[in-house]
Design a protein around this motif. Structure first.
Motif, PDB file in Angstrom:
ATOM      1  N   LEU A 149      77.509  64.852  95.188  1.00 63.29           N
ATOM      2  CA  LEU A 149      77.498  63.886  96.262  1.00 63.29           C
ATOM      3  C   LEU A 149      76.133  63.095  96.192  1.00 63.29           C
ATOM      4  O   LEU A 149      76.236  61.867  96.310  1.00 63.29           O
ATOM      5  CB  LEU A 149      77.600  64.365  97.578  1.00 63.29           C
TER       6      LEU A 149
ATOM      7  N   MET B 178      76.673  60.747  93.496  1.00 64.64           N
ATOM      8  CA  MET B 178      77.534  59.716  93.714  1.00 64.64           C
ATOM      9  C   MET B 178      76.760  58.439  94.486  1.00 64.64           C
ATOM     10  O   MET B 178      77.169  57.327  94.684  1.00 64.64           O
ATOM     11  CB  MET B 178      78.771  59.905  94.554  1.00 64.64           C
TER      12      MET B 178
ATOM     13  N   ALA C 138      80.927  57.924  90.120  1.00 65.58           N
ATOM     14  CA  ALA C 138      80.687  56.852  91.250  1.00 65.58           C
ATOM     15  C   ALA C 138      81.196  55.479  90.722  1.00 65.58           C
ATOM     16  O   ALA C 138      81.488  54.458  91.194  1.00 65.58           O
ATOM     17  CB  ALA C 138      79.272  56.822  91.637  1.00 65.58           C
TER      18      ALA C 138
ATOM     19  N   GLU D 215      85.049  60.632  96.700  1.00 67.09           N
ATOM     20  CA  GLU D 215      83.831  60.873  97.662  1.00 67.09           C
ATOM     21  C   GLU D 215      84.421  61.183  99.139  1.00 67.09           C
ATOM     22  O   GLU D 215      83.663  62.086 100.005  1.00 67.09           O
ATOM     23  CB  GLU D 215      83.104  59.549  97.727  1.00 67.09           C
TER      24      GLU D 215
ATOM     25  N   SER E   2      83.264  64.809 100.841  1.00 65.56           N
ATOM     26  CA  SER E   2      82.772  64.747 101.994  1.00 65.56           C
ATOM     27  C   SER E   2      83.256  65.716 103.035  1.00 65.56           C
ATOM     28  O   SER E   2      82.265  66.068 104.099  1.00 65.56           O
ATOM     29  CB  SER E   2      82.533  63.367 102.569  1.00 65.56           C
TER      30      SER E   2
END
Length: 308
Positions: free
Chosen positions: A53, A56, A181, A190, A194
């Motif tokens: 994450l 990204m 990304a 994402e 998340s």
């Protein structure tokens, strides 16, 4: 929510509370969960999700623009702890092998902890974060190389393949996130990650607490050595912050962000025990100092980032 809980949420980073939870359920207090290979794999996967994450959200092109600064910070942040940590070992009348491992144990930065603090503070897109995360990635690679070299010099049978695998997984996850990304499906990926992250990522920090057996920290000699090691650990990474030459970048913030050792320091300490370089006293002292950098640094860094 109780007043104490509100105060904890306001002043203590969530990751510190997660480490504390690990200490409570681990061998230190309840002994409900003990360290194991399976648990380490779960923690590695949790760290990989976090770094994916982070990858990204970090502008890799912007990171390349501060690459030279990150390299300078990383090199100072590795060289200074190795040298000064080794000197401390000699002054404590330890063997050359123990002194070498002591310096090496203080070298690397825990990229997982550093990234989590910046992410929670909403500052991943700052120049400071780019410098620090770039330096932490370099530190992780240099730390692995250093571990192999020190183990070879100490005459051990080599480094556990699991250690190498963990480092490759964590660093690789960051670059994988950066690559994803730029893909057309980035938004959907994402969104999914998340949703997973709040459940999975805390396991990495809980695992740090589980591995830190606080019952070994109560001896006065251990506390004395741990205090010296902690001062060297913090001071040398703060020194690394002065490798920054970008205008408007706070060198103290960079140094603080480089200070947490986390799992990386624990791995070095465990390897030193396996090599016969650390006795129980030195192992406990280094463990306590590493845990202190892991808990104290995020608190200081969060306050620094918020301007308080």
């Amino acid at each position: 929510m109780t007043r104490m809980a509100r105060v904890a949420r306001a002043y203590v980073p969530r990751l510190v509370l997660e480490i504390g939870a690990g200490v409570i359920i681990g061998p230190s207090v309840m002994n409900a969960v003990t360290p194991s290979a399976g648990l380490r794999h779960v923690a590695d996967a949790a760290a990989a999700v976090l770094l994916f994450l982070v990858g990204m959200h970090v502008d890799t092109a912007a990171m390349r623009r501060v690459g030279r600064t990150s390299m300078k910070v990383a090199l100072i942040g590795v060289a200074a702890p190795v040298v000064l940590g080794g000197v401390v070992g000699v002054l404590l009348d330890e063997s050359a092998r123990t002194s070498l491992f002591l310096g090496a144990a203080l070298a690397a930065t825990s990229i997982g902890i550093t990234a989590r603090v910046f992410r929670d503070a909403g500052r991943l897109d700052s120049v400071t974060a780019r410098i620090v995360i770039g330096a932490a990635v370099i530190d992780d690679v240099l730390g692995l190389v250093l571990l192999v070299i020190v183990s070879a010099l100490a005459g051990t049978n080599g480094v556990d393949a699991g250690v190498i695998g963990s480092s490759v997984l964590i660093v690789g996850s960051f670059f994988l996130g950066a690559a994803v990304a730029r893909s057309p499906r980035a938004a959907g990926i994402e969104q999914t990650m998340s949703k997973i992250a709040p459940v999975v990522v805390p396991l990495f920090f809980i695992h740090i607490g589980i591995k830190a057996d606080a019952t070994k920290f109560v001896s006065p000699p251990v506390l004395g050595i741990a205090t010296i090691v902690f001062v060297v650990a913090m001071g040398t990474k703060l020194l690394a912050g002065f490798g920054v030459s970008h205008a408007g970048t706070d060198r103290i913030t960079v140094g603080l962000a480089m200070a947490p050792r986390g799992e990386v320091g624990l791995i070095f300490a465990a390897t030193a025990v396996s090599a016969g370089a650390f006795d129980d006293r030195m192992y406990a002292a280094v463990l306590l100092a590493v845990l202190a950098t892991t808990i104290v640094t995020p608190i200081l860094l969060r306050r620094r980032l918020s301007g308080s």
